[in-house]
Motif scaffolding. Structure first.
Motif, PDB file in Angstrom:
ATOM      1  N   LYS A 375      54.976 -41.931  37.293  1.00  0.00           N
ATOM      2  CA  LYS A 375      55.210 -43.156  36.542  1.00  0.00           C
ATOM      3  C   LYS A 375      53.921 -43.971  36.483  1.00  0.00           C
ATOM      4  O   LYS A 375      52.976 -43.719  37.233  1.00  0.00           O
ATOM      5  CB  LYS A 375      56.323 -43.975  37.199  1.00  0.00           C
ATOM      6  CG  LYS A 375      57.662 -43.253  37.274  1.00  0.00           C
ATOM      7  CD  LYS A 375      58.690 -44.096  38.022  1.00  0.00           C
ATOM      8  CE  LYS A 375      60.014 -43.353  38.160  1.00  0.00           C
ATOM      9  NZ  LYS A 375      61.004 -44.141  38.946  1.00  0.00           N
ATOM     10  N   GLU A 376      53.908 -44.961  35.604  1.00  0.00           N
ATOM     11  CA  GLU A 376      52.752 -45.835  35.489  1.00  0.00           C
ATOM     12  C   GLU A 376      52.447 -46.486  36.844  1.00  0.00           C
ATOM     13  O   GLU A 376      53.337 -46.986  37.519  1.00  0.00           O
ATOM     14  CB  GLU A 376      52.999 -46.922  34.441  1.00  0.00           C
ATOM     15  CG  GLU A 376      51.813 -47.841  34.232  1.00  0.00           C
ATOM     16  CD  GLU A 376      52.059 -48.870  33.149  1.00  0.00           C
ATOM     17  OE1 GLU A 376      51.114 -49.589  32.788  1.00  0.00           O
ATOM     18  OE2 GLU A 376      53.210 -48.957  32.668  1.00  0.00           O
ATOM     19  N   GLY A 377      51.187 -46.446  37.240  1.00  0.00           N
ATOM     20  CA  GLY A 377      50.774 -47.035  38.514  1.00  0.00           C
ATOM     21  C   GLY A 377      50.902 -46.101  39.693  1.00  0.00           C
ATOM     22  O   GLY A 377      50.561 -46.481  40.819  1.00  0.00           O
ATOM     23  N   GLU A 378      51.368 -44.864  39.467  1.00  0.00           N
ATOM     24  CA  GLU A 378      51.503 -43.897  40.555  1.00  0.00           C
ATOM     25  C   GLU A 378      50.362 -42.879  40.506  1.00  0.00           C
ATOM     26  O   GLU A 378      49.816 -42.569  39.448  1.00  0.00           O
ATOM     27  CB  GLU A 378      52.836 -43.155  40.467  1.00  0.00           C
ATOM     28  CG  GLU A 378      54.063 -44.004  40.754  1.00  0.00           C
ATOM     29  CD  GLU A 378      55.351 -43.205  40.734  1.00  0.00           C
ATOM     30  OE1 GLU A 378      56.354 -43.690  41.291  1.00  0.00           O
ATOM     31  OE2 GLU A 378      55.374 -42.095  40.145  1.00  0.00           O
ATOM     32  N   VAL A 379      50.025 -42.348  41.682  1.00  0.00           N
ATOM     33  CA  VAL A 379      49.060 -41.251  41.797  1.00  0.00           C
ATOM     34  C   VAL A 379      49.592 -40.245  42.795  1.00  0.00           C
ATOM     35  O   VAL A 379      50.428 -40.572  43.661  1.00  0.00           O
ATOM     36  CB  VAL A 379      47.665 -41.743  42.249  1.00  0.00           C
ATOM     37  CG1 VAL A 379      46.990 -42.545  41.171  1.00  0.00           C
ATOM     38  CG2 VAL A 379      47.751 -42.527  43.551  1.00  0.00           C
ATOM     39  N   HIS A 380      49.123 -39.023  42.661  1.00  0.00           N
ATOM     40  CA  HIS A 380      49.450 -37.969  43.629  1.00  0.00           C
ATOM     41  C   HIS A 380      48.161 -37.579  44.331  1.00  0.00           C
ATOM     42  O   HIS A 380      47.191 -37.163  43.686  1.00  0.00           O
ATOM     43  CB  HIS A 380      50.061 -36.772  42.907  1.00  0.00           C
ATOM     44  CG  HIS A 380      50.498 -35.664  43.826  1.00  0.00           C
ATOM     45  ND1 HIS A 380      49.655 -34.664  44.237  1.00  0.00           N
ATOM     46  CD2 HIS A 380      51.696 -35.410  44.415  1.00  0.00           C
ATOM     47  CE1 HIS A 380      50.308 -33.834  45.038  1.00  0.00           C
ATOM     48  NE2 HIS A 380      51.540 -34.269  45.161  1.00  0.00           N
ATOM     49  N   VAL A 381      48.122 -37.739  45.657  1.00  0.00           N
ATOM     50  CA  VAL A 381      46.923 -37.449  46.439  1.00  0.00           C
ATOM     51  C   VAL A 381      47.313 -36.499  47.570  1.00  0.00           C
ATOM     52  O   VAL A 381      48.007 -36.886  48.507  1.00  0.00           O
ATOM     53  CB  VAL A 381      46.287 -38.727  47.017  1.00  0.00           C
ATOM     54  CG1 VAL A 381      45.003 -38.375  47.771  1.00  0.00           C
ATOM     55  CG2 VAL A 381      45.991 -39.733  45.921  1.00  0.00           C
ATOM     56  N   THR A 434      51.212 -41.648  31.596  1.00  0.00           N
ATOM     57  CA  THR A 434      52.028 -42.558  30.800  1.00  0.00           C
ATOM     58  C   THR A 434      51.709 -43.983  31.203  1.00  0.00           C
ATOM     59  O   THR A 434      51.146 -44.218  32.274  1.00  0.00           O
ATOM     60  CB  THR A 434      53.531 -42.262  30.998  1.00  0.00           C
ATOM     61  OG1 THR A 434      54.303 -43.058  30.112  1.00  0.00           O
ATOM     62  CG2 THR A 434      53.956 -42.544  32.434  1.00  0.00           C
ATOM     63  N   GLY A 435      52.062 -44.925  30.352  1.00  0.00           N
ATOM     64  CA  GLY A 435      51.807 -46.328  30.648  1.00  0.00           C
ATOM     65  C   GLY A 435      51.055 -47.002  29.514  1.00  0.00           C
ATOM     66  O   GLY A 435      50.802 -46.420  28.456  1.00  0.00           O
ATOM     67  N   ARG A 436      50.663 -48.237  29.746  1.00  0.00           N
ATOM     68  CA  ARG A 436      49.940 -48.977  28.729  1.00  0.00           C
ATOM     69  C   ARG A 436      48.486 -48.519  28.631  1.00  0.00           C
ATOM     70  O   ARG A 436      47.925 -48.428  27.544  1.00  0.00           O
ATOM     71  CB  ARG A 436      49.998 -50.476  29.037  1.00  0.00           C
ATOM     72  CG  ARG A 436      51.385 -51.100  28.898  1.00  0.00           C
ATOM     73  CD  ARG A 436      51.415 -52.489  29.503  1.00  0.00           C
ATOM     74  NE  ARG A 436      51.141 -52.443  30.944  1.00  0.00           N
ATOM     75  CZ  ARG A 436      50.958 -53.502  31.716  1.00  0.00           C
ATOM     76  NH1 ARG A 436      50.974 -54.710  31.177  1.00  0.00           N
ATOM     77  NH2 ARG A 436      50.720 -53.370  33.012  1.00  0.00           N
ATOM     78  N   ARG A 437      47.858 -48.268  29.787  1.00  0.00           N
ATOM     79  CA  ARG A 437      46.470 -47.824  29.805  1.00  0.00           C
ATOM     80  C   ARG A 437      46.310 -46.700  30.816  1.00  0.00           C
ATOM     81  O   ARG A 437      47.020 -46.639  31.829  1.00  0.00           O
ATOM     82  CB  ARG A 437      45.528 -48.974  30.182  1.00  0.00           C
ATOM     83  CG  ARG A 437      45.336 -50.026  29.114  1.00  0.00           C
ATOM     84  CD  ARG A 437      44.286 -51.044  29.566  1.00  0.00           C
ATOM     85  NE  ARG A 437      42.963 -50.435  29.768  1.00  0.00           N
ATOM     86  CZ  ARG A 437      41.922 -51.088  30.280  1.00  0.00           C
ATOM     87  NH1 ARG A 437      42.035 -52.349  30.640  1.00  0.00           N
ATOM     88  NH2 ARG A 437      40.759 -50.471  30.424  1.00  0.00           N
ATOM     89  N   ALA A 438      45.362 -45.804  30.547  1.00  0.00           N
ATOM     90  CA  ALA A 438      45.033 -44.756  31.508  1.00  0.00           C
ATOM     91  C   ALA A 438      44.302 -45.391  32.681  1.00  0.00           C
ATOM     92  O   ALA A 438      43.330 -46.122  32.501  1.00  0.00           O
ATOM     93  CB  ALA A 438      44.170 -43.692  30.845  1.00  0.00           C
ATOM     94  N   ALA A 439      44.781 -45.121  33.896  1.00  0.00           N
ATOM     95  CA  ALA A 439      44.192 -45.744  35.084  1.00  0.00           C
ATOM     96  C   ALA A 439      42.693 -45.481  35.211  1.00  0.00           C
ATOM     97  O   ALA A 439      41.929 -46.395  35.565  1.00  0.00           O
ATOM     98  CB  ALA A 439      44.937 -45.293  36.335  1.00  0.00           C
ATOM     99  N   PRO A 440      42.195 -44.242  34.958  1.00  0.00           N
ATOM    100  CA  PRO A 440      40.743 -44.033  35.097  1.00  0.00           C
ATOM    101  C   PRO A 440      39.906 -44.978  34.239  1.00  0.00           C
ATOM    102  O   PRO A 440      38.867 -45.467  34.680  1.00  0.00           O
ATOM    103  CB  PRO A 440      40.563 -42.571  34.654  1.00  0.00           C
ATOM    104  CG  PRO A 440      41.871 -41.930  34.936  1.00  0.00           C
ATOM    105  CD  PRO A 440      42.897 -42.984  34.646  1.00  0.00           C
ATOM    106  N   SER A 441      40.360 -45.260  33.014  1.00  0.00           N
ATOM    107  CA  SER A 441      39.590 -46.137  32.136  1.00  0.00           C
ATOM    108  C   SER A 441      39.590 -47.574  32.622  1.00  0.00           C
ATOM    109  O   SER A 441      38.735 -48.369  32.229  1.00  0.00           O
ATOM    110  CB  SER A 441      40.155 -46.080  30.714  1.00  0.00           C
ATOM    111  OG  SER A 441      41.440 -46.689  30.653  1.00  0.00           O
ATOM    112  N   MET A 442      40.540 -47.926  33.491  1.00  0.00           N
ATOM    113  CA  MET A 442      40.612 -49.284  34.027  1.00  0.00           C
ATOM    114  C   MET A 442      39.626 -49.502  35.173  1.00  0.00           C
ATOM    115  O   MET A 442      39.405 -50.639  35.583  1.00  0.00           O
ATOM    116  CB  MET A 442      42.044 -49.579  34.488  1.00  0.00           C
ATOM    117  CG  MET A 442      43.063 -49.540  33.356  1.00  0.00           C
ATOM    118  SD  MET A 442      44.778 -49.533  33.951  1.00  0.00           S
ATOM    119  CE  MET A 442      44.882 -51.132  34.743  1.00  0.00           C
TER     120      MET A 442
END
Length: 510
Positions: A375-381, A434-442
């Motif tokens: 989901k938006e704001g989640e990462v798998h590490v 998914t989400g409003r923006r791709a986390a890497p670009s933020m």
């Protein structure tokens, strides 16, 4: 052998570079001529050339690696260096009756002030470069230099890959946002084959990386493990990975790959940003003192010693520690050397800098979630942990930041979670698609074409508050009718001194 001095005390007004000199034969294969330009002298020597696609398909004897990193003219304006190089590239560098012309450079060489010269005319070199790909369609000088620079990028030539076994696929784009920018897919059997070819081993066992940073034809970026790929297809490339249309070069090059135990460090930039987000000076000072104690304890605590050696990428020494024990004189020598090197690294050019390794952290390649399960704001590490194997960081907040970071909003606070479909991806960070923006670009305008991210799950360094991410504006592109060899040479000469490329075609404007 001492370098041969071609010209002592070069003048800022030099307008010809014609030399005769005899070098002894190189000591080993892969060596080529290096010409270094400094205020004291122009010197000729042998150096080990990097491996890249250009040199792999040509004769090394036709090349000169020119280094301008040390070139400074005292009491002269900065533009003097640029004008000196422009005159050199215009006149050509003549050695033993052979004229060497500006040929190209990798993107890292552009920043360090070095480039390759090659024997031949500008017309001949133009034909040779365009035999690797269709660069004539690129109408911006800087972009053209960057695309050609992919051919000069340092990379081992690991395979000749028939395009029949590859596929082009679309990017994951949601509401105009690209969540897979630079991230393709690789079949596990091909990844294992590449791992064996490169001899990747950890703890004495073969290790198959989950992520490969590659160069292939006109593609650049990373390939991530994807078990669902059909057996007859070894790699799938995203549309965003295609930077130019390649011709007949099918060499597959690996620039880098994911590795275990790649611990992250705090640096000056991250410390400043975390301070602005509420991490107190007392926290940094306390943790730095603890870190120094941690380094000292490596002399007697084998687990700490193992972690430090792994963090410093001294994997062979870490293996010896496990086999021979911490009391071994050879092991103690390795530990002592690591301790002294780590402490000394806190000071560079008489300036102190933040350098401490964070045990609860990693420095990881970023990849996308190909299944859309995050989901938006989640990462798998999921990372390799010494003596434990692959371990998933789950149900906790993590700090994610890409260097260079300049704005507090570059520090992202994301939620680490676990998902079975992503369990095969180890020693990398998987971002949601998914989400409003791709986390890497933020985070400092990052993407997934080889960017590595500092990932920290230590509560001391995960701020309670975060700042709004900054949208870095795309640079404006100046379009020309035809990008010439002269334009590319002038772009190099200007960039090295922090100056913009000439705004008009042709390179003689000053």
């Amino acid at each position: 052998m001492s370098p041969i001095i071609l010209r002592a005390n070069p003048s800022a007004e030099d307008d010809s570079w014609i030399f005769t000199a005899r070098l002894p034969p190189p000591k080993r294969p892969g060596m080529g001529m290096l010409v270094s330009f400094t205020p004291e002298a122009i010197k000729l020597d042998w150096t080990l050339f990097p491996s890249n696609r250009i040199l792999h398909s040509d004769e090394l004897s036709k090349f000169i690696l020119a280094s301008f990193d040390g070139l400074r003219f005292p009491d002269k304006p900065p533009s003097t260096n640029r004008e000196y190089k422009i005159r050199l590239f215009k006149a050509g560098f003549h050695l033993n009756g052979v004229e060497y012309r500006f040929y190209g450079h990798s993107n890292s060489q552009l920043r360090s002030g070095s480039c390759f010269l090659r024997a031949g005319t500008d017309q001949e070199l133009e034909r040779r470069i365009n035999s690797y790909g269709e660069f004539r369609q690129i109408k911006n000088v800087a972009k053209c230099a960057k695309r050609i620079g992919l051919l000069f990028s340092k990379a081992e030539i690991d395979w000749t890959l028939d395009p029949r076994y590859t596929e082009d696929i679309e990017d994951i784009i949601v509401n105009g946002e690209n969540f897979s920018d630079g991230c393709g897919l690789i079949a596990p059997h091909f990844a294992r084959m590449l791992g064996r070819r490169k001899g990747v081993r950890f703890h004495g066992q073969p290790y198959t990386p989950s992520v490969f940073q590659i160069r292939y034809k006109g593609y650049k970026g990373v390939l991530m493990l994807h078990p669902e790929l059909r057996k007859e297809c070894v790699a799938q490339f995203r549309a965003s990975q295609r930077k130019f249309r390649a011709t007949n070069d099918n060499t597959f090059s690996i620039v880098a790959h994911s590795v275990p135990y790649s611990y992250a460090r705090l640096n000056n930039e991250i410390v400043v940003l975390l301070s602005s987000l509420g991490i107190t000076p007392d926290t940094f000072l306390r943790r730095q003192e603890e870190y120094h104690g941690w380094i000292r304890s490596a002399s007697t605590d084998w687990q700490v010693a193992f972690n430090i050696l792994c963090a410093l990428k001294q994997y062979e020494a870490a293996e010896r520690l496990l086999i021979r024990g911490i009391e071994s004189p050879e092991v103690q020598t390795s530990i002592r050397s690591a301790q002294m090197g780590e402490i000394n690294s806190f000071k560079k050019k008489e300036k102190f800098r933040a350098r401490m390794i964070i045990p609860k952290s990693r420095f990881l390649f970023g990849v996308c979630d190909p299944y859309g399960v995050l989901k938006e704001g989640e990462v798998h590490v999921r990372v390799s942990v010494p003596r434990k194997g692959a371990t998933t960081i789950t149900n906790t907040q993590v700090l994610v930041v890409r260097n260079p970071c300049l704005h507090p909003g570059d520090c992202l606070k994301l939620w680490a979670t676990e998902h079975p479909r992503l369990s095969h991806l180890v020693d990398c960070i998987v971002f949601a698609s998914t989400g409003r923006r791709a986390a890497p670009s933020m985070s400092a305008g990052g993407d997934l074409d080889g960017d590595e991210y500092t990932v920290i799950w230590d509560p001391d360094f995960v701020p309670r508050k975060i700042a709004e991410s900054y949208t870095y504006p795309a640079p404006k592109e100046h379009v020309v009718n035809v990008v010439t060899r002269e334009d590319l040479a002038r772009h190099f000469a200007s960039y090295s001194d922090g100056q913009k490329s000439c705004p008009t075609p042709g390179w003689w404007c000053m």
